[in-house]
Design a protein around this motif. Structure first.
Motif, PDB file in Angstrom:
ATOM      1  N   GLY A  11       0.668  -1.220  -0.133  1.00 31.13           N
ATOM      2  CA  GLY A  11       0.115   0.071   0.229  1.00 31.13           C
ATOM      3  C   GLY A  11       0.836   1.461   0.069  1.00 31.13           C
ATOM      4  O   GLY A  11       0.440   2.298  -0.107  1.00 31.13           O
ATOM      5  N   ALA A  12       2.025   1.234   0.088  1.00 33.29           N
ATOM      6  CA  ALA A  12       2.772   2.362   0.089  1.00 33.29           C
ATOM      7  C   ALA A  12       2.999   2.880  -1.324  1.00 33.29           C
ATOM      8  O   ALA A  12       2.760   2.373  -2.410  1.00 33.29           O
ATOM      9  N   SER A  13       3.251   4.036  -1.370  1.00 30.87           N
ATOM     10  CA  SER A  13       3.344   4.898  -2.831  1.00 30.87           C
ATOM     11  C   SER A  13       4.410   4.280  -3.838  1.00 30.87           C
ATOM     12  O   SER A  13       5.409   3.804  -3.084  1.00 30.87           O
ATOM     13  N   THR A  14       3.855   4.312  -5.026  1.00 31.56           N
ATOM     14  CA  THR A  14       4.807   3.770  -5.947  1.00 31.56           C
ATOM     15  C   THR A  14       5.932   4.380  -6.210  1.00 31.56           C
ATOM     16  O   THR A  14       6.930   4.168  -6.711  1.00 31.56           O
ATOM     17  N   LEU A  15       5.687   5.641  -5.883  1.00 28.39           N
ATOM     18  CA  LEU A  15       7.062   6.703  -6.361  1.00 28.39           C
ATOM     19  C   LEU A  15       7.671   6.626  -4.795  1.00 28.39           C
ATOM     20  O   LEU A  15       7.306   7.313  -3.780  1.00 28.39           O
ATOM     21  N   ALA A  16       8.857   6.260  -4.742  1.00 28.81           N
ATOM     22  CA  ALA A  16       9.731   6.150  -3.537  1.00 28.81           C
ATOM     23  C   ALA A  16      10.870   6.939  -3.528  1.00 28.81           C
ATOM     24  O   ALA A  16      11.999   6.190  -3.208  1.00 28.81           O
ATOM     25  N   HIS A 128       7.319   5.726   0.966  1.00 26.69           N
ATOM     26  CA  HIS A 128       6.410   6.847   1.323  1.00 26.69           C
ATOM     27  C   HIS A 128       5.395   6.137   1.945  1.00 26.69           C
ATOM     28  O   HIS A 128       4.601   5.335   1.331  1.00 26.69           O
ATOM     29  N   LEU A 129       5.118   6.672   3.312  1.00 24.75           N
ATOM     30  CA  LEU A 129       4.334   5.971   4.156  1.00 24.75           C
ATOM     31  C   LEU A 129       2.638   6.208   3.719  1.00 24.75           C
ATOM     32  O   LEU A 129       2.392   7.611   3.558  1.00 24.75           O
ATOM     33  N   PRO A 130       1.717   5.540   3.273  1.00 19.50           N
ATOM     34  CA  PRO A 130       0.439   5.785   3.078  1.00 19.50           C
ATOM     35  C   PRO A 130      -0.070   6.468   4.377  1.00 19.50           C
ATOM     36  O   PRO A 130       0.194   6.049   5.338  1.00 19.50           O
ATOM     37  N   TRP A 158       8.102   9.207   5.629  1.00 16.44           N
ATOM     38  CA  TRP A 158       9.018   8.415   4.742  1.00 16.44           C
ATOM     39  C   TRP A 158       9.616   7.396   5.763  1.00 16.44           C
ATOM     40  O   TRP A 158       9.776   7.588   6.847  1.00 16.44           O
ATOM     41  N   ALA A 159       9.927   6.262   5.168  1.00 11.80           N
ATOM     42  CA  ALA A 159      10.666   5.267   5.771  1.00 11.80           C
ATOM     43  C   ALA A 159      11.597   4.332   5.065  1.00 11.80           C
ATOM     44  O   ALA A 159      11.695   4.617   3.835  1.00 11.80           O
ATOM     45  N   ARG A 160      12.544   3.607   5.615  1.00  9.47           N
ATOM     46  CA  ARG A 160      13.381   2.779   4.807  1.00  9.47           C
ATOM     47  C   ARG A 160      13.399   1.321   5.496  1.00  9.47           C
ATOM     48  O   ARG A 160      12.959   1.177   6.775  1.00  9.47           O
ATOM     49  N   SER A 161      13.630  -0.020   4.748  1.00  6.44           N
ATOM     50  CA  SER A 161      13.709  -1.005   5.499  1.00  6.44           C
ATOM     51  C   SER A 161      14.769  -1.851   4.805  1.00  6.44           C
ATOM     52  O   SER A 161      15.226  -1.462   3.495  1.00  6.44           O
ATOM     53  N   SER A 162      15.471  -2.958   5.582  1.00  4.83           N
ATOM     54  CA  SER A 162      16.292  -3.629   4.893  1.00  4.83           C
ATOM     55  C   SER A 162      16.164  -4.802   5.800  1.00  4.83           C
ATOM     56  O   SER A 162      15.955  -5.091   6.970  1.00  4.83           O
ATOM     57  N   VAL A 163      16.637  -6.010   5.209  1.00  7.74           N
ATOM     58  CA  VAL A 163      16.853  -7.292   5.873  1.00  7.74           C
ATOM     59  C   VAL A 163      18.379  -7.457   6.086  1.00  7.74           C
ATOM     60  O   VAL A 163      19.175  -7.513   5.073  1.00  7.74           O
ATOM     61  N   PHE A 164      18.558  -7.967   7.546  1.00  3.93           N
ATOM     62  CA  PHE A 164      19.878  -8.425   7.817  1.00  3.93           C
ATOM     63  C   PHE A 164      20.057  -9.973   7.938  1.00  3.93           C
ATOM     64  O   PHE A 164      18.928 -10.404   8.435  1.00  3.93           O
TER      65      PHE A 164
END
Length: 187
Positions: A11-16, A128-130, A158-164
């Motif tokens: 559901g987050a914005s497609t423009l990131a 971009h957080l909805p 706005w957010a970011r994510s990653s997998v460790f």
């Protein structure tokens, strides 16, 4: 790390790609976010929730598990909310290579991720957080609870994510930034 190929939240914005270049730098910055924030003052971790929980849709995909161990915190910079973060790992990982996550308390997760351990990191993804949706309402609820204590707790957009990865086990980290973070130089 300049992977802006898509949102990490359903559901987050497609423009990131944020238009603000300073915010973009924060979303792309590798290494310890806590260390970067400490260059601007005192950082305190305020635990919002920690324990076994159902995983969000993107977490389920990234971690290949329906439920897991989740830790949600707010990072305060000079007692002002700056980052809301959610870390999630499968239950078998919390009994294995990520077991120290249970005992962190008010210490930053960076102590586990960047303290010379054998940890690999997937590319960072910005989103971009909805304004609506399960994840947004969850973040909004915790963030707005801070407003009674901090009048300047402006909702993250706005957010970011990653997998460790450690010993073959994943840990997904999502960090949502307060809008004022762009005023800080990236140390």
């Amino acid at each position: 790390m300049k992977n802006w190929n898509g949102p990490a939240l359903a559901g987050a914005s497609t423009l990131a790609i944020p238009s603000d270049p300073h915010l973009r730098l924060w979303l792309q910055a590798e290494g310890s976010l806590t260390s970067r924030l400490r260059a601007h003052g005192t950082v305190r971790v305020q635990v919002q929730h920690q324990g076994v929980m159902p995983l969000w849709q993107q977490e389920q995909r990234d971690l290949r598990a329906p439920g897991g161990y989740v830790r949600e915190v707010v990072l305060l910079l000079n007692e002002k909310p700056v980052v809301w973060a959610r870390s999630a790992t499968p239950l078998q990982a919390i009994a294995g290579p990520w077991r120290a996550m249970r005992g962190l308390g008010a210490r930053p997760l960076a102590e586990l991720l960047f303290a010379g351990r054998q940890v690999a990191r997937a590319p960072l993804l910005a989103q971009h957080l909805p304004r609506c949706g399960l994840q947004s309402h969850h973040i909004q609820g915790q963030w707005q609870a801070l407003e009674s204590q901090h009048a300047d707790a402006v909702l993250p957009r706005w957010a970011r994510s990653s997998v460790f990865w450690r010993q073959g086990q994943p840990l997904r980290v999502m960090e949502a930034f307060s809008p004022w973070v762009h005023t800080l130089s990236l140390a």
